[in-house]
Design a protein around this motif. Sequence first.
Motif, PDB file in Angstrom:
ATOM      1  N   GLY A 171       0.801  -1.221   0.000  1.00 35.49           N
ATOM      2  CA  GLY A 171       0.000   0.000   0.000  1.00 35.49           C
ATOM      3  C   GLY A 171       0.835   1.273   0.000  1.00 35.49           C
ATOM      4  O   GLY A 171       0.517   2.239  -0.704  1.00 35.49           O
ATOM      5  N   ILE A 172       1.925   1.290   0.783  1.00 39.68           N
ATOM      6  CA  ILE A 172       2.756   2.499   0.861  1.00 39.68           C
ATOM      7  C   ILE A 172       3.472   2.746  -0.462  1.00 39.68           C
ATOM      8  O   ILE A 172       3.475   3.867  -0.987  1.00 39.68           O
ATOM      9  N   SER A 173       4.075   1.718  -1.029  1.00 39.59           N
ATOM     10  CA  SER A 173       4.774   1.872  -2.313  1.00 39.59           C
ATOM     11  C   SER A 173       3.812   2.255  -3.435  1.00 39.59           C
ATOM     12  O   SER A 173       4.122   3.100  -4.274  1.00 39.59           O
ATOM     13  N   ALA A 174       2.638   1.623  -3.432  1.00 39.12           N
ATOM     14  CA  ALA A 174       1.638   1.960  -4.452  1.00 39.12           C
ATOM     15  C   ALA A 174       1.203   3.409  -4.308  1.00 39.12           C
ATOM     16  O   ALA A 174       1.027   4.117  -5.313  1.00 39.12           O
ATOM     17  N   GLY A 175       1.049   3.885  -3.066  1.00 39.99           N
ATOM     18  CA  GLY A 175       0.678   5.281  -2.835  1.00 39.99           C
ATOM     19  C   GLY A 175       1.748   6.241  -3.311  1.00 39.99           C
ATOM     20  O   GLY A 175       1.461   7.262  -3.945  1.00 39.99           O
ATOM     21  N   ILE A 176       3.002   5.906  -3.007  1.00 45.19           N
ATOM     22  CA  ILE A 176       4.116   6.768  -3.443  1.00 45.19           C
ATOM     23  C   ILE A 176       4.187   6.814  -4.962  1.00 45.19           C
ATOM     24  O   ILE A 176       4.299   7.885  -5.569  1.00 45.19           O
ATOM     25  N   TRP A 177       4.102   5.638  -5.609  1.00 39.65           N
ATOM     26  CA  TRP A 177       4.209   5.614  -7.068  1.00 39.65           C
ATOM     27  C   TRP A 177       3.002   6.269  -7.744  1.00 39.65           C
ATOM     28  O   TRP A 177       3.158   6.907  -8.784  1.00 39.65           O
ATOM     29  N   SER A 178       1.836   6.154  -7.164  1.00 40.44           N
ATOM     30  CA  SER A 178       0.681   6.830  -7.761  1.00 40.44           C
ATOM     31  C   SER A 178       0.840   8.347  -7.633  1.00 40.44           C
ATOM     32  O   SER A 178       0.466   9.095  -8.545  1.00 40.44           O
ATOM     33  N   GLN A 179       1.423   8.815  -6.522  1.00 41.23           N
ATOM     34  CA  GLN A 179       1.692  10.253  -6.375  1.00 41.23           C
ATOM     35  C   GLN A 179       2.759  10.713  -7.352  1.00 41.23           C
ATOM     36  O   GLN A 179       2.671  11.816  -7.909  1.00 41.23           O
ATOM     37  N   VAL A 180       3.783   9.877  -7.577  1.00 41.02           N
ATOM     38  CA  VAL A 180       4.837  10.217  -8.546  1.00 41.02           C
ATOM     39  C   VAL A 180       4.231  10.352  -9.943  1.00 41.02           C
ATOM     40  O   VAL A 180       4.525  11.305 -10.683  1.00 41.02           O
TER      41      VAL A 180
END
Length: 105
Positions: free
Chosen positions: A31-40
């Motif tokens: 969830g954290i990595s997906a959130g970071i990459w979606s923000q990127v």
Amino acid sequence: MRRIDVIGIGLGVFVAGGAVYLALTLAGLDGISAGIWSQVIFTGGLVGWVLTYITRVFSQKMTYNQQLKDYEDAVLQKRLDEMTNEEIAQLQVELEAEKKSQSAS
């Protein structure tokens, strides 16, 4: 642009961000990595859009500028169409005289 268009675009961006997040979590990211990459991805798209906007502003290819140019061209063409052949010939003589006076100075 109407208010409903702005609301629709905002809602579309919000839904697209959620879809990217879901796609990344389904692809196996936590969830954290997906959130970071979606923000990127979202930030990259936003920066890209701003760059295209700035490019259109400085190259004066905005809708308003194009509409103004089209209007001015149409007005000048209408005036030219309304002129008689004698008036057009006189205008050409005046333009030639102006060119000569500018090149002489």
